[in-house]
Design a protein around this motif. Structure first.
Motif, PDB file in Angstrom:
ATOM      1  N   TYR A 336      45.702  48.944  33.432  1.00 43.63           N
ATOM      2  CA  TYR A 336      44.879  50.100  32.678  1.00 43.63           C
ATOM      3  C   TYR A 336      45.669  50.263  31.539  1.00 43.63           C
ATOM      4  O   TYR A 336      44.508  50.346  30.537  1.00 43.63           O
ATOM      5  N   ILE A 337      46.646  50.422  30.680  1.00 43.90           N
ATOM      6  CA  ILE A 337      46.819  50.655  29.954  1.00 43.90           C
ATOM      7  C   ILE A 337      47.477  49.193  28.735  1.00 43.90           C
ATOM      8  O   ILE A 337      45.888  49.513  27.950  1.00 43.90           O
ATOM      9  N   ASP A 338      47.418  48.401  29.560  1.00 38.38           N
ATOM     10  CA  ASP A 338      46.952  47.067  29.050  1.00 38.38           C
ATOM     11  C   ASP A 338      44.946  46.775  28.396  1.00 38.38           C
ATOM     12  O   ASP A 338      44.994  46.328  27.697  1.00 38.38           O
ATOM     13  N   GLY A 339      44.573  47.315  29.472  1.00 35.10           N
ATOM     14  CA  GLY A 339      43.760  46.901  29.685  1.00 35.10           C
ATOM     15  C   GLY A 339      43.323  48.172  28.254  1.00 35.10           C
ATOM     16  O   GLY A 339      41.561  47.938  27.334  1.00 35.10           O
ATOM     17  N   ALA A 340      43.700  49.459  28.101  1.00 38.21           N
ATOM     18  CA  ALA A 340      43.892  50.324  27.115  1.00 38.21           C
ATOM     19  C   ALA A 340      43.507  50.080  25.287  1.00 38.21           C
ATOM     20  O   ALA A 340      42.952  49.808  25.005  1.00 38.21           O
ATOM     21  N   LEU A 341      45.082  48.678  25.719  1.00 38.10           N
ATOM     22  CA  LEU A 341      45.475  49.018  23.457  1.00 38.10           C
ATOM     23  C   LEU A 341      44.347  47.922  23.911  1.00 38.10           C
ATOM     24  O   LEU A 341      44.001  47.149  22.787  1.00 38.10           O
ATOM     25  N   ALA A 342      43.992  46.931  24.717  1.00 39.70           N
ATOM     26  CA  ALA A 342      42.629  45.983  24.419  1.00 39.70           C
ATOM     27  C   ALA A 342      41.780  46.036  23.962  1.00 39.70           C
ATOM     28  O   ALA A 342      40.842  45.777  23.475  1.00 39.70           O
ATOM     29  N   GLU A 343      41.076  47.418  23.870  1.00 40.22           N
ATOM     30  CA  GLU A 343      40.185  46.932  24.023  1.00 40.22           C
ATOM     31  C   GLU A 343      40.614  48.161  22.639  1.00 40.22           C
ATOM     32  O   GLU A 343      39.409  48.929  22.146  1.00 40.22           O
ATOM     33  N   GLY A 344      41.422  48.799  22.682  1.00 40.13           N
ATOM     34  CA  GLY A 344      41.714  49.135  21.055  1.00 40.13           C
ATOM     35  C   GLY A 344      42.538  50.187  20.834  1.00 40.13           C
ATOM     36  O   GLY A 344      42.637  51.195  20.176  1.00 40.13           O
ATOM     37  N   ALA A 345      42.599  50.642  22.480  1.00 42.66           N
ATOM     38  CA  ALA A 345      43.391  52.369  22.247  1.00 42.66           C
ATOM     39  C   ALA A 345      45.278  52.513  21.206  1.00 42.66           C
ATOM     40  O   ALA A 345      45.064  51.247  21.255  1.00 42.66           O
ATOM     41  N   ARG A 346      45.357  52.906  20.762  1.00 43.45           N
ATOM     42  CA  ARG A 346      47.527  53.170  19.542  1.00 43.45           C
ATOM     43  C   ARG A 346      48.071  53.803  20.757  1.00 43.45           C
ATOM     44  O   ARG A 346      47.624  54.834  21.021  1.00 43.45           O
ATOM     45  N   LEU A 347      48.755  53.052  21.305  1.00 43.81           N
ATOM     46  CA  LEU A 347      49.886  53.253  21.825  1.00 43.81           C
ATOM     47  C   LEU A 347      51.310  54.115  21.000  1.00 43.81           C
ATOM     48  O   LEU A 347      51.256  53.781  20.027  1.00 43.81           O
ATOM     49  N   VAL A 348      51.194  55.593  21.713  1.00 41.06           N
ATOM     50  CA  VAL A 348      51.156  56.433  21.047  1.00 41.06           C
ATOM     51  C   VAL A 348      53.294  56.804  22.031  1.00 41.06           C
ATOM     52  O   VAL A 348      54.207  56.815  20.793  1.00 41.06           O
ATOM     53  N   VAL A 349      53.418  56.903  22.899  1.00 36.11           N
ATOM     54  CA  VAL A 349      54.541  56.773  23.342  1.00 36.11           C
ATOM     55  C   VAL A 349      54.278  55.987  25.221  1.00 36.11           C
ATOM     56  O   VAL A 349      53.219  55.383  25.531  1.00 36.11           O
ATOM     57  N   LEU A 369      48.454  57.859  25.521  1.00 32.20           N
ATOM     58  CA  LEU A 369      47.047  57.073  24.170  1.00 32.20           C
ATOM     59  C   LEU A 369      46.281  57.542  22.942  1.00 32.20           C
ATOM     60  O   LEU A 369      45.840  58.611  24.190  1.00 32.20           O
ATOM     61  N   ALA A 370      45.942  57.479  22.307  1.00 28.45           N
ATOM     62  CA  ALA A 370      44.962  57.703  20.879  1.00 28.45           C
ATOM     63  C   ALA A 370      44.256  56.854  20.988  1.00 28.45           C
ATOM     64  O   ALA A 370      44.298  55.634  21.248  1.00 28.45           O
TER      65      ALA A 370
END
Ligand code: NAD
Length: 475
Positions: A336-349, A369-370
C-alpha cells in the motif's frame, strides 16, 4: 528438539477433547518469527460436535435465571481479572502488541466490557408491556462467533459475554493467528463453571472451520468480525438459510480538524490513534482531514508526533509500536505504501523499506503520507497497518464529502472550536461512532458500522439485543 506447545484438543461440550479433524495451525510470534504452538485445524467434524453440544444446551441454558447467569459471568469476570498477566503475555507473544498497550487494552478492555455486562444484565428488562401485550425477550438460539486477530480477546468477549448473558450457547471460531488467548479464555469459562455446551471453542481456518460453522443448520445467529470481503460471504450464506447475522467489518475512518480547534492535540491524538496496535485497528482514524490553510502545519506536526513511534521489541515496556501480525500483512502494508508513492503521494515519514535495526520480525515503518487525493487506493482501502494519510479540504461541505467518500463508515473524530460545533459536523457523517474533541471510548455505547463497515451493533444494551428475539403474548 521441540520447544513449543503442541495442542491437539478443542473445548467442546464442557471438556477438552481430541480434535476429530486432521491438520494443525502453526502459531508464530511476529516479533521473533519463532513457533509458539500448534493448535488443531478443526473442520466439519469438530464444528458439528460443537454445534450439537450447543444445541443440546440451548434449552436448559436459555432457561437459566438472570441470577444464575450473573453468578457464572461474575466468576468469569473474576477469572479474567486474575489472569491479566497471563493474558498480556499471551497476546504480546501471538500478536506482537507492545506490553504496556496490551496490558491496558488487550487484557484490560475485556475486563471492562465483561463488567459492563454484569451491570447491564442485573438491570435489563426482559419483559415489556405494550398495550394488551406482554413482550418477552428470549435467547435467539445457538450463536456462531467468528473473530479476527487484531483485538483477539476483546472481540471474543464482545460477542461471547452478551450471548451468554442473553442465554444463548456459543461456538467460537477464533482467528488463525491468535488462537492461544482464545484457548486461555475457554479455560477461564470452564473454571467459572458454565454448564457443558454453553460455550465451545473450535480452532481452525476460516475456509474450513469458519465456513462449516456459518453453514451449519444448527446455528441460529452468526456474529462475525473481520474483513468486508469475508463478511459479505458470511452474510450470503446466512441469508440463504435465514440465519440472523451481525457483521463488524473494516473501516477507513476520517478525523476532521475544523478551523479554530486545537490542532496540536488533534494531530497528536490522531497519530497515536493510528499507530496504536501497529495500525491494526478497524476503527483507526487512518485519514486526517485538515483545512487547506492548516495543511502544511498539520503535516509538520504529524511528522513530529510520528517520530515518537520507533518500532521495537513488544516485550520492552518502552516500546510504543511492535510488528504487524504476520508476513502476509507486512507485505500488504508495504504494498500500500509503494502503491501510494507510485500514485503520487508524498512520503512525510516512514516508507516501505525494512526496519534496518530489526532484521527479524514483521516490522513496518510508521508512515505518514501527504498529497494524497481522495481517489487514491490508500485513501479508499483499509491498509490495516501504521499508515496515516493527510488530505486538505476547502470548506465544511468539502470536508463532509471527503469524510463520507469511502465505502466504509465505522468510526471517526471531529475537532471543533467547541463540542457543539464538532457535534453539529459529526451529525453529517455516515459513520457509526464519532469522538468529539478527543471524547473517550465508552464501552456501553453501541459500536458498529454504516455502509460496508457492517450490520448490527456490539457492546452495551445494543450488543445484548443482538442475541435476543421477541415473543408477544396478547392478553
Ligand atoms: P478475515 O475476514 O480474514 O478473518 C476474520 C475471521 O473470519 C477469522 O476467524 C477467519 O478465520 C474467519 N474466516 C475467514 N474466511 C472465512 C469464511 N469463508 N467463512 C467463515 N469464516 C471465515 O479478517 P482478518 O484478516 O482476520 O481481520 C482483519 C479485518 O477485520 C480487517 O479488515 C478489519 O477491519 C476487520 N475488523 C473489523 C472490526 C470491527 O469491529 N468492525 C474489528 C476488528 C477487525
Amino acid at each position: 528438539m521441540q520447544q513449543y506447545a503442541e495442542y491437539s484438543d478443542q473445548y467442546i461440550d464442557g471438556s477438552w477433547r481430541p480434535s476429530g479433524d486432521p491438520g494443525s495451525i502453526t502459531v508464530l510470534n511476529p516479533a521473533t518469527e519463532q513457533v509458539l504452538a500448534t493448535v488443531p485445524a478443526g473442520g466439519a467434524t469438530d464444528v458439528d460436535a460443537a454445534v450439537t453440544a450447543a444445541r443440546r444446551a440451548a434449552r436448559s441454558w436459555g432457561a437459566t435465571t438472570r441470577e444464575e447467569r450473573l453468578a457464572l459471568l461474575t466468576r468469569l469476570r473474576d477469572g479474567l481479572a486474575a489472569a491479566q498477566n497471563e493474558i498480556t503475555e499471551t497476546v504480546v507473544a501471538e500478536l506482537g502488541a507492545p506490553v504496556g498497550f496490551t496490558a491496558a487494552v488487550h487484557a484490560g478492555l475485556p475486563l471492562t466490557v465483561t463488567t459492563s455486562y454484569l451491570d447491564l444484565l442485573a438491570e435489563h428488562s426482559f419483559e415489556e408491556r405494550i398495550g394488551n401485550s406482554v413482550v418477552h425477550a428470549e435467547p435467539a438460539g445457538v450463536v456462531a462467533a467468528i473473530t479476527p486477530w487484531n483485538y483477539p480477546l476483546h472481540q471474543i468477549v464482545a460477542k461471547v459475554v452478551p450471548a451468554l448473558a442473553a442465554g444463548c450457547p456459543v461456538v467460537l471460531k477464533p482467528a488463525e493467528d491468535t488462537p492461544l488467548v482464545a484457548r486461555l479464555f475457554a479455560r477461564l469459562v470452564h473454571e467459572a463453571g458454565f454448564p457443558a455446551g454453553a460455550f465451545n471453542l473450535v480452532t481452525g481456518t476460516g475456509e474450513l472451520a469458519g465456513a462449516a460453522l456459518v453453514g451449519h443448520p444448527g446455528v441460529d445467529v452468526v456474529s462475525f468480525t473481520g474483513s468486508t470481503a469475508v463478511g459479505r460471504q458470511v452474510a450470503e450464506t446466512a441469508g440463504r438459510n435465514l440465519k440472523r447475522v451481525a457483521l463488524e467489518l473494516g473501516g477507513k475512518s476520517a478525523n476532521v480538524v475544523l478551523p479554530g480547534s486545537n490542532i496540536t492535540r488533534a494531530v497528536k491524538t490522531n497519530v497515536a490513534n493510528v499507530f496504536a496496535n501497529s495500525g491494526q485497528t478497524c476503527s483507526a482514524w487512518t485519514r486526517l482531514l485538515v483545512h487547506e490553510d492548516q495543511y502544511e502545519e498539520a503535516i509538520t506536526r504529524a511528522a513530529k508526533a510520528a517520530a515518537q513511534y520507533v518500532p521495537g521489541d513488544p516485550t520492552d515496556p518502552q516500546t510504543r509500536i511492535g510488528p504487524v501480525v504476520n508476513a502476509k500483512q507486512l507485505a500488504r502494508v508495504r504494498g500500500y505504501i509503494d502503491g501510494a508513492l507510485a500514485e503520487g503521494a508524498r512520503l512525510v515519514v516512514g516508507g516501505s523499506e525494512p526496519v534496518a535495526e530489526l532484521p527479524t520480525g514483521y516490522y513496518v515503518r510508521p508512515t505518514v503520507l501527504a498529497d494524497v487525493t481522495p481517489e487514491m487506493t490508500v485513501a479508499q482501502e483499509e491498509v490495516f497497518g501504521p499508515v496515516l494519510v493527510i488530505l486538505p479540504y476547502r470548506d465544511e461541505d468539502h470536508a463532509v464529502e471527503l469524510a463520507n467518500g469511502t465505502p466504509y463508515g465505522l468510526a471517526g473524530g471531529v475537532w471543533g472550536r467547541d463540542t457543539d460545533t464538532a457535534a453539529a459536523f459529526a451529525r453529517r457523517l455516515d459513520t457509526g461512532q464519532v469522538d468529539l474533541n478527543g471524547g473517550r471510548f465508552n464501552p456501553l455505547a453501541p459500536f458498529g458500522g454504516y455502509k460496508n463497515s457492517g450490520l448490527g451493533r456490539e457492546l452495551g444494551r445494543h450488543g445484548l439485543e443482538e442475541f435476543l428475539r421477541y415473543k408477544s403474548l396478547q392478553y
